[in-house]
Design a protein around this motif. Structure first.
Motif, short mmCIF file in Angstrom:
data_model
loop_
_atom_site.label_atom_id
_atom_site.label_comp_id
_atom_site.label_asym_id
_atom_site.label_seq_id
_atom_site.Cartn_x
_atom_site.Cartn_y
_atom_site.Cartn_z
N ILE A 121 -29.25 -14.73 5.39
CA ILE A 121 -28.92 -13.71 4.39
C ILE A 121 -27.77 -14.18 3.50
O ILE A 121 -27.70 -13.82 2.32
CB ILE A 121 -28.60 -12.36 5.08
CG1 ILE A 121 -28.84 -11.22 4.08
CG2 ILE A 121 -27.19 -12.30 5.64
CD1 ILE A 121 -28.99 -9.87 4.71
N THR A 122 -26.89 -15.02 4.04
CA THR A 122 -25.82 -15.60 3.22
C THR A 122 -26.41 -16.51 2.15
O THR A 122 -25.95 -16.53 0.99
CB THR A 122 -24.83 -16.39 4.10
OG1 THR A 122 -24.28 -15.52 5.10
CG2 THR A 122 -23.70 -16.97 3.27
N ALA A 123 -27.46 -17.25 2.51
CA ALA A 123 -28.12 -18.16 1.56
C ALA A 123 -28.74 -17.41 0.39
O ALA A 123 -28.92 -17.97 -0.70
CB ALA A 123 -29.17 -18.99 2.28
N LEU A 124 -29.09 -16.12 0.61
CA LEU A 124 -29.71 -15.32 -0.46
C LEU A 124 -28.72 -14.95 -1.55
O LEU A 124 -29.12 -14.55 -2.65
CB LEU A 124 -30.31 -14.03 0.12
CG LEU A 124 -31.53 -14.19 1.04
CD1 LEU A 124 -31.93 -12.85 1.64
CD2 LEU A 124 -32.71 -14.79 0.26
N LEU A 125 -27.42 -15.08 -1.27
CA LEU A 125 -26.42 -14.72 -2.28
C LEU A 125 -26.47 -15.67 -3.47
O LEU A 125 -26.33 -15.25 -4.63
CB LEU A 125 -25.02 -14.74 -1.66
CG LEU A 125 -24.68 -13.60 -0.69
CD1 LEU A 125 -23.39 -13.90 0.06
CD2 LEU A 125 -24.57 -12.29 -1.45
N SER A 126 -26.67 -16.94 -3.19
CA SER A 126 -26.67 -17.95 -4.25
C SER A 126 -28.09 -18.38 -4.58
O SER A 126 -29.03 -18.13 -3.82
CB SER A 126 -25.86 -19.18 -3.81
OG SER A 126 -24.57 -18.79 -3.41
N GLY A 127 -28.26 -19.04 -5.71
CA GLY A 127 -29.57 -19.52 -6.12
C GLY A 127 -30.08 -20.62 -5.21
O GLY A 127 -29.31 -21.25 -4.49
N SER A 128 -31.38 -20.86 -5.25
CA SER A 128 -31.97 -21.93 -4.45
C SER A 128 -33.01 -22.68 -5.27
O SER A 128 -33.55 -22.14 -6.24
CB SER A 128 -32.63 -21.34 -3.19
OG SER A 128 -33.62 -20.40 -3.55
N VAL A 129 -33.27 -23.89 -4.86
CA VAL A 129 -34.26 -24.72 -5.56
C VAL A 129 -35.55 -24.71 -4.74
O VAL A 129 -35.55 -25.04 -3.55
CB VAL A 129 -33.75 -26.16 -5.74
CG1 VAL A 129 -34.82 -27.02 -6.40
CG2 VAL A 129 -32.47 -26.15 -6.57
N VAL A 130 -36.66 -24.30 -5.39
CA VAL A 130 -37.94 -24.17 -4.70
C VAL A 130 -38.98 -25.00 -5.45
O VAL A 130 -39.06 -24.95 -6.69
CB VAL A 130 -38.38 -22.69 -4.62
CG1 VAL A 130 -39.73 -22.57 -3.94
CG2 VAL A 130 -37.34 -21.86 -3.89
N TYR A 131 -39.81 -25.73 -4.72
CA TYR A 131 -40.85 -26.54 -5.34
C TYR A 131 -41.98 -25.64 -5.82
O TYR A 131 -42.48 -24.80 -5.09
CB TYR A 131 -41.39 -27.58 -4.36
CG TYR A 131 -42.52 -28.41 -4.91
CD1 TYR A 131 -42.27 -29.41 -5.86
CD2 TYR A 131 -43.84 -28.20 -4.50
CE1 TYR A 131 -43.30 -30.17 -6.37
CE2 TYR A 131 -44.88 -28.95 -5.01
CZ TYR A 131 -44.60 -29.95 -5.95
OH TYR A 131 -45.64 -30.70 -6.46
N ASN A 132 -42.40 -25.84 -7.08
CA ASN A 132 -43.49 -25.07 -7.68
C ASN A 132 -44.75 -25.94 -7.68
O ASN A 132 -44.84 -26.94 -8.41
CB ASN A 132 -43.12 -24.66 -9.11
CG ASN A 132 -44.12 -23.68 -9.70
OD1 ASN A 132 -45.32 -23.73 -9.41
ND2 ASN A 132 -43.62 -22.79 -10.57
N ALA A 133 -45.72 -25.57 -6.85
CA ALA A 133 -46.94 -26.37 -6.71
C ALA A 133 -47.75 -26.41 -7.99
O ALA A 133 -48.44 -27.40 -8.28
CB ALA A 133 -47.79 -25.82 -5.56
N LYS A 134 -47.71 -25.33 -8.78
CA LYS A 134 -48.51 -25.27 -10.01
C LYS A 134 -48.00 -26.26 -11.05
O LYS A 134 -48.78 -26.91 -11.75
CB LYS A 134 -48.48 -23.85 -10.58
CG LYS A 134 -49.26 -22.84 -9.74
CD LYS A 134 -49.25 -21.47 -10.41
CE LYS A 134 -50.06 -20.46 -9.58
NZ LYS A 134 -50.03 -19.11 -10.21
N THR A 135 -46.66 -26.32 -11.16
CA THR A 135 -46.09 -27.20 -12.19
C THR A 135 -45.69 -28.56 -11.62
O THR A 135 -45.33 -29.47 -12.36
CB THR A 135 -44.85 -26.55 -12.81
OG1 THR A 135 -43.87 -26.35 -11.78
CG2 THR A 135 -45.19 -25.21 -13.44
N ALA A 136 -45.75 -28.65 -10.31
CA ALA A 136 -45.33 -29.88 -9.61
C ALA A 136 -43.88 -30.22 -9.91
O ALA A 136 -43.48 -31.38 -9.99
CB ALA A 136 -46.24 -31.04 -9.98
#
Length: 698
Positions: A253-268
């Protein structure tokens, strides 16, 4: 394809084999736990009258369907009590030869609102019409079964009315009883006494064994009669989150406070997902990441978690706070700002009138009379605001009168509209008169609370799969080892705690602090359960219980562990009495006082109606003995409630004779008004009842 074809060809045979296996399993279960292999087809016997299991099962099913949230065991208990009552009463009705005529039966049926007030059976004048009633069932034969069942019940009720009337008619108070009542109140005795109080001997000086308690209960069997019971000890291994599990939830829940980098399969490509602090739509963020959906209501400070209430309530709009712990959740919250007066506190005085839906009116009033009284009370409150509480206590028709009219805090629309509008539309301290469907209210607004609206992401602190697996392994290991080892020692070695033993009877559900655990109770009463039997039970949302049958009590008496608190003081006092009596030697009170290490006390003007002796309390046996003695005669030692007494009658003063004792007869009648209600418990106490319900898996 060939394999699939073979499976299709053999599917009927396979299904048949599975069905046969299941059927064999069910048969085995029924034979082992109460069903096809039962020694009896009856669920019980009451004075040699058998209660058929099939009839009982149908009635239990009907109660379950009609009850709200009622369990099968609760339904079975309810039906059983009813069956016992009906069997006992029916037997009495038959002995007395009670009969019910059609007119009486119709009157009982009419008392049922579903019949007496049913438009189908009313004439043009709105009155019950017997001809229409009969015609309806003649024209609707499919409803005849309902009528037959209702008639049986009505006949039973009618006979009970007659029976109850006969019992009440047989209870009367004589002139002689009135005279005795008068003499018990008015005759007085003066006496001297020596007391040897039980409290002068320490409890440690007298011991009471279990055998002595059992012997005492056997001599008073009716008072200590009880159903067969089992004493069960158990170990609870809770399936709860470990420190590591809790730390993982907090980290997520602490990690939800800040932004995160997520891989987008559609755009690669990698996308940067905003955190809670910078999310464009906090509500969507909550609903996507929280175990508890977004709640738009404003929350008063008192309803926030105590430790974090100040920080949360004072958050600036858009500011974020957390993580913080609230119950079994870790939370982060964003403020949407405050609103004034979201909750209000008020007091009221309700003056109702005939026609309002208020159950306990203090007096009958018309609407006009109620309004006049409400206006008069309002004037009193305006003249003296401090009088509100007492006026509410003595005048309000609402249950809040006991709290001086205080209704506590409530939110918007919690009250009927006129009441709500007045409270939320006026300032603190405002007093006014409002009419609602309940009557007239004199209302005082006593407080208001501001609230804050929060968007909160809450994630539950739960045991991980690894933790649950560890708990399961530990519980299973304990169950296996306990079969051959000392239960208490094993628990100690495994750093577990054996809970205090729980005593249960066959048809109980509650199991100590664990609540409804019918499965544990049922297991303890199975035919193969014996002292030392052990079994593990998995309790949803709690953990694992490893239970052991510690003792079986089929003596028909209250378990010694329960009876000791009541019986031990009685037996200890009897033993103390013998020690005290041994000291009370001598021919005069003075000599007895000297030998007992006590002194001579005086009691004056005591009556049998109020035999209170000084500061020690009521001693009816002592005072009664004093009355029975001739003047200047000394009694033998008397075992009283609080000690051993020796008394000498100084004088007995008899009250003047009365020609008529009607007032005292009336007093006795009032005191014995409820005696008719003791008939049913007496019938049950004297009945021979065999209860086999536990054999049928209820």
């Amino acid at each position: 394809m060939a394999v699939l074809a073979k499976i299709r060809n053999r599917s009927a045979l396979l299904i048949g084999a599975i069905a046969l296996a299941l059927f064999a399993f069910i048969i085995q279960d029924l034979i082992g736990k109460g069903g096809l292999g039962q020694d009896t087809k009856d669920v019980g016997t009451i004075n040699d009258k058998d209660i058929s299991f099939e009839d009982f099962r149908v009635k239990v099913s009907n109660v379950e369907k009609s009850g709200q949230g009622i369990t099968a065991t609760q339904a079975a208990n309810q039906v059983w009590d009813q069956e016992v009552l009906i069997a006992l009463l029916t037997s009495e009705f038959e002995k007395l030869g009670l009969r019910v005529g059609e007119k009486h039966l119709v009157e009982v049926l009419k008392a049922d609102q579903n019949i007496g007030s049913n438009p189908l059976f009313l004439n043009a004048a709105g009155l019950f019409d017997l001809a229409k009633f009969k015609e309806y069932f003649k024209a609707n034969p499919e409803q005849a079964q309902f009528l037959q069942e209702r008639e049986k019940s009505a006949e039973l009720n009618a006979k009970f009315q007659i029976y109850n009337t006969l019992v009440k008619s047989g209870l009367y108070t004589t002139e002689a009883e009135g005279k005795l009542k008068y003499e018990m109140e008015a005759n007085k005795v003066n006496f001297a006494y020596v007391a040897g109080l039980y409290s002068t001997i320490k409890d440690s000086q007298v011991k009471v064994t279990d055998a002595e308690i059992v012997d005492f209960m056997k001599k008073n069997e009716k008072k200590y009669k009880a159903d067969e019971s089992r004493e069960i000890e158990y170990v609870l291994i809770e399936d709860k989150a470990s420190k590591e599990d809790e730390a993982d939830v907090k980290a997520k829940i602490t990690a939800l406070l800040s932004g995160s980098v997520v891989y987008n399969a559609k755009t690669a490509k990698n996308d940067t997902v905003p955190g809670f602090r910078t999310a464009a739509n906090a509500i969507d963020f909550v609903n996507s990441n929280s175990d508890v959906p977004y709640d738009s209501s404003y929350v008063a400070k008192k309803d926030l978690p105590a430790v974090d209430a100040d920080q949360l309530f004072n958050l600036a709009p858009g500011a974020v706070y957390g993580p913080y712990k609230f119950g079994n959740y870790y939370c982060i919250s964003k403020s949407f700002g405050k609103r004034a007066g979201v909750n209000a506190k008020a007091s009221h005085i309700l003056i109702s009138y005939e026609g309002t839906q208020v159950p306990n009116k203090r007096e009958k009033r018309t609407k006009e009379q109620a309004l006049a009284k409400a206006q008069a009370i309002l004037a009193q409150v305006n003249a003296n605001p401090d009088s509100f509480m007492m006026l509410a206590f003595s005048n309000s028709d609402d249950s809040s009168a006991q709290q001086g009219g205080d209704l506590g805090y409530f939110g918007p629309n919690a009250m009927v509209k006129p009441f709500n509008d007045f409270v939320f539309g006026n300032a603190i301290g405002k007093v006014g008169l409002v009419e609602t469907p309940f009557g007239f209210h004199i209302i005082r607004v006593t407080d208001k609370q501001d609230g804050i609206r929060l968007a909160t992401v809450a994630q539950k602190i739960e045991p991980s799969e690894a933790t649950s697996d560890k708990v399961f392994t530990q519980a299973t290991q304990f169950e296996m080892d306990a079969a051959n080892k000392d239960f208490a020692k094993l628990a100690k070695d495994m750093k577990l705690t054996v809970a205090a033993p729980v005593t249960v009877t066959g048809m109980e559900e509650n199991f100590a602090s664990l609540g409804n655990q019918r499965a544990i109770v049922r297991w303890a009463f199975e035919e193969d359960a014996k002292v030392g039997s052990i079994k593990r039970f998995e309790l949803a949302n709690i953990g694992h219980v490893i239970a052991r049958v510690k003792s079986i009590d089929n003596s028909g008496l209250v378990p010694v562990s329960q009876a000791r608190a009541y019986v031990e003081p009685i037996l200890k006092n009897k033993k103390k009495a013998e020690l005290i009596k041994a000291k009370m030697t001598g021919s005069s009170l003075e000599a007895i006082a000297k030998s007992a290490g006590s002194k001579v006390e005086q009691a004056t003007n005591l009556t049998m109606e109020n035999p209170v002796l000084g500061l020690v309390g009521a001693e009816p046996k002592v005072v009664g003995t004093a009355f029975a003695l001739a003047a200047n005669k000394v009694s033998a030692p008397i075992e009283g409630v609080t000690g051993v007494y020796v008394v000498k009658n100084n004088s007995t003063v008899k009250a003047p004779a009365l020609k008529n004792h009607a007032a005292y007869v009336a007093k006795l009648k009032q005191q014995t008004a409820g005696d008719a209600g003791r008939i049913l418990p007496a019938l049950k106490a004297n009945a021979t009842i065999e209860d086999n319900r536990s054999k049928f898996n209820y």
